[in-house]
Motif scaffolding. Structure first.
Motif, short mmCIF file in Angstrom:
data_model
loop_
_atom_site.label_atom_id
_atom_site.label_comp_id
_atom_site.label_asym_id
_atom_site.label_seq_id
_atom_site.Cartn_x
_atom_site.Cartn_y
_atom_site.Cartn_z
N PRO B 174 0.87 -1.01 -0.04
CA PRO B 174 0.16 -0.04 0.07
C PRO B 174 1.01 1.35 0.08
O PRO B 174 0.48 2.15 -0.72
CB PRO B 174 -0.81 -0.25 1.36
N LEU B 175 2.08 1.22 0.87
CA LEU B 175 2.80 2.40 0.71
C LEU B 175 3.34 2.70 -0.45
O LEU B 175 3.59 3.88 -1.29
CB LEU B 175 3.76 2.23 1.62
N TRP B 176 3.67 1.85 -1.23
CA TRP B 176 4.27 1.94 -2.50
C TRP B 176 3.12 2.44 -3.58
O TRP B 176 3.47 3.34 -4.28
CB TRP B 176 4.73 0.51 -3.17
N VAL B 177 2.09 1.80 -3.62
CA VAL B 177 0.84 2.35 -4.42
C VAL B 177 0.50 3.81 -3.95
O VAL B 177 0.49 4.73 -4.72
CB VAL B 177 -0.32 1.40 -4.23
N TRP B 178 0.27 4.05 -2.71
CA TRP B 178 0.42 5.57 -2.25
C TRP B 178 1.40 6.40 -2.77
O TRP B 178 1.17 7.70 -3.19
CB TRP B 178 0.37 5.62 -0.88
#
Lengths: 179, 183
Positions: B174-178
């Motif tokens: 999720p951090l990567w996508v965000w």
């Protein structure tokens, strides 16, 4: 070497040091003629110059991964080539001098083994410092020491270049040997 | 010597020098392996994990570029995933069973999940600030972190290692996508 070409070489060496294999062939194609020309200036025999150039080229690539991008790439390459030129010169000198000749030279007031070791260490230290300097300064100093041919400029211009290069060498030597 | 042969010799010299420079990285997993083997009975799993980590580290150092840049963040992140379960061990026993038998093993399992989450978050935060091939950097660093973490999570068995991996994926993903959405 022109400024643009020097900058390109610097960029390529930095990339090669980081492991970018796509920089390998361009570095090889740029560095090979530089090293061959430099070796040809420093050695009279064509065969010796070819040997020195090949050894220097292989050494450049063997040490490429530890190349420090803050150093001047061209000067670093020329320094490695100078080591190979000196190695071949020393080999010839050793072949010419028999042990009895060396002893005779000492007995006759020639340099002692200790003095020869000191001279060799000083020369190696000098070459190390040269590797940290700009290529033009390194070239002027090496030409002044008759290790390579003088560049084709007026004598007065060359003397000025050499004088400035020697001043920068003193500063660089002092900074590197403060301890 | 003709040009092609000289080129080949120069290339060999370059690659051998890079490999010699990379080989010491193989020793980096030794200290955590020594600790893991001392603390837990799953020695074979720990040795296998350490061997895989050694090979990966040598490959990354030899290959260079983004792979080499992944080593430091991967190891730093992996330390959290490695140490937390060992700290959790202090609260209970060591187990090789898949499922927890006691609260102690649950503490180790929870520590594995938490360690994995911290590792994933750390790597993702470093990757977002990096230049270049971020996805390769993320995947390589998280793999390094996971392998190092697995040495510590082996004390909670397969469940611990799986929990750690889930923690890494659920925080890094999720951090990567965000991060990409913000860019």
């Amino acid at each position: 070497m022109e400024r643009e070409a020097e900058r390109a070489l610097q960029d390529l060496m930095t990339r090669l040091a980081s492991g970018d294999r796509s920089a390998f062939r361009p570095v090889f194609e740029q560095v090979r003629p530089i090293v061959e020309r430099f070796a040809a200036r420093g050695l009279a025999s064509e065969a010796d110059a070819e040997d020195a150039a090949q050894q220097a080229l292989i050494k450049v690539f063997a040490r490429a991964s530890s190349f420090d991008p803050s150093r001047d790439a061209l000067a670093w390459i020329l320094t490695l080539t100078t080591y190979e030129i000196r190695t071949i010169r020393k080999k010839h000198q050793r072949r010419r001098e028999e042990t009895s000749e060396a002893l005779a030279a000492v007995a006759g007031g020639g340099p002692t083994p200790e003095a020869q070791v000191l001279e060799r260490e000083l020369l190696e230290g000098l070459l190390e410092v040269l590797g940290t300097m700009r290529a033009a300064d390194a070239e002027a100093i090496l030409a002044g020491a008759a290790l390579i041919e003088r560049p084709s400029v007026a004598p007065a211009t060359f003397r000025k270049r050499l004088q400035r290069a020697m001043e920068r060498l003193k500063d660089a030597w002092g900074a590197g040997h403060e301890q | 010597m003709n040009s092609d042969r000289l080129f080949d010799r120069a290339r060999q010299a370059y690659e051998w020098a890079r490999l010699r420079r990379a080989l010491p990285h193989a020793l980096l997993p030794v200290p955590p392996l020594a600790i893991a083997v001392e603390v837990c009975s799953a020695e074979l799993a720990c040795v296998a994990g350490a061997l895989m980590l050694s090979v990966l580290l040598v490959f990354c150092a030899w290959r260079g570029q983004v792979f080499e840049r992944a080593i430091a963040p991967g190891l730093m992140a992996g330390l959290a995933a490695f140490l937390l379960p060992l700290a959790g061990r202090l609260l209970g026993g060591c187990g090789v069973a898949i499922f927890a038998e006691s609260g102690g093993l649950s503490a180790s399992f929870a520590a594995c999940v938490l360690g994995g989450a911290l590792a994933g978050a750390f790597v993702a935060s470093r990757v977002m600030r990096a230049e270049g091939e971020r996805l390769v950097l993320l995947l390589t660093a998280t793999t390094i972190a996971s392998l190092l973490g697995s040495l510590g999570c082996a004390i909670a068995g397969l469940a611990g290692v799986s929990g750690m991996l889930a923690g890494v994926a659920l925080s890094a993903g999720p951090l990567w996508v965000w991060g990409r959405a913000r860019a």
